[in-house]
Design an enzyme around this catalytic site. Structure first.
Site, PDB file in Angstrom:
ATOM      1  N   ASP A  16       0.865  -1.169   0.000  1.00 28.10           N
ATOM      2  CA  ASP A  16       0.000   0.000   0.000  1.00 28.10           C
ATOM      3  C   ASP A  16       0.904   1.222   0.000  1.00 28.10           C
ATOM      4  O   ASP A  16       2.097   1.123   0.315  1.00 28.10           O
ATOM      5  CB  ASP A  16      -0.890  -0.028   1.253  1.00 28.10           C
ATOM      6  N   ASP A  18      -0.024   5.099   0.993  1.00 22.82           N
ATOM      7  CA  ASP A  18      -0.161   6.105   2.039  1.00 22.82           C
ATOM      8  C   ASP A  18      -0.025   5.488   3.427  1.00 22.82           C
ATOM      9  O   ASP A  18      -0.702   4.508   3.758  1.00 22.82           O
ATOM     10  CB  ASP A  18      -1.523   6.794   1.929  1.00 22.82           C
TER      11      ASP A  18
END
Length: 283
Positions: A16, A18
């Protein structure tokens, strides 16, 4: 990590973006230059900042992610795609390079050294994620795609890289590229990425929100805390105007990542602060 390299195309590490690779929202990071470029109004920028605050204060649940998706969809209607790409290209080093987690760069380097593909899987827009992926030297990105008509965004979403869609994208990549998912790794901070983490044999929870931390405890998944956002700018050539600069940044990324991995290995005290991902099982 296991010793030695694996065969090409057999394993991958999915990250992922952020709060896992970078220390803030990639979408919000570009709000100021988009405002300066006349694309974002002041009120829209404030709404974006508020969504960012909520995301970091409580972790983004499904309702908040849907709200942010709708917010972005409304904001981009009529924007010129080329203008957005130019803004991202010319501000990438200034905005993103200083907020990349050192621990994430070391893991990316270790996975690549072990022969694994590295893939960023993010709900942010492909226009933001692809340049960041190039900066980090990853092999592939999966990101949200907006509908484009005559060079402008319509506001409609063609593909939303969120929740179960992330897991489906990972399975599709595995089928295309021959990854053995039981031998792959995935890293995320959010409970909304539970389907993505469940898809691989080695899920790793990073800076988790409350919901994901609870799931990690129940499932006995490893938890890592990334706490050192560092500037990669001294390790990369200066960004030039236009998208052509992305290739230069990507070429410099490998050297930067290797440097950070070597730095961690040379300092036992720092390396001890972050648990390493489990060793690769023997095939």
């Amino acid at each position: 990590m296991g010793e030695g390299a694996v065969g090409p195309g057999l394993e991958a590490a999915f990250f992922d973006l952020d709060k896992t690779v970078i220390a803030r929202s990639s979408t919000v990071a570009f709000s100021r230059p988009l405002h300066a470029g006349g694309l974002l109004t002041r009120s829209a920028m404030l709404r974006s900042a508020y969504a960012h605050f909520i995301y970091h204060a409580s972790g983004a649940d499904h309702t908040q992610m849907e709200h942010m998706r709708d917010l972005v969809s409304r904001m981009v209607i009529g924007w010129e795609v080329q203008q957005v790409s130019d803004i991202v290209a010319t501000t990438l080093a200034e905005l993103i390079a200083p907020i990349v987690y050192e621990e994430a760069t070391a893991l990316i380097a270790e996975h690549k050294a072990a022969g694994r593909d590295v893939v960023i899987v993010s709900a942010s827009g492909i226009e933001l994620v692809e340049p960041i992926g190039a900066l980090l030297g990853v092999d592939h990105v999966v990101a949200t795609r907006m509908v484009i008509d005559e060079g402008r965004y319509t506001g409609a979403i063609e593909y939303y890289a969120y929740g179960v869609n992330k897991a489906e994208a990972i399975r599709e990549l595995a089928a295309e590229r021959g990854y053995h998912l039981e031998r792959c790794y995935a890293y995320s901070d959010s409970i909304t990425d539970l389907p993505m983490l469940e898809t691989v044999g080695h899920p790793v929870v990073v800076n988790p929100d409350k919901g994901l931390r609870r799931e990690a405890m129940i499932r006995d998944w490893p938890v890592q805390d990334f706490v050192r956002p560092v500037s990669l700018r001294p390790r990369f050539p200066a960004q030039k105007t236009g998208t052509a600069a992305l290739g230069t940044a990507a070429a410099g990324a490998a050297a930067g990542l290797v440097w950070y991995a070597s730095r961690r290995k040379d300092s036992g005290r720092e390396a001890a602060r972050v648990r390493r991902a489990p060793s690769r099982p023997e095939s």
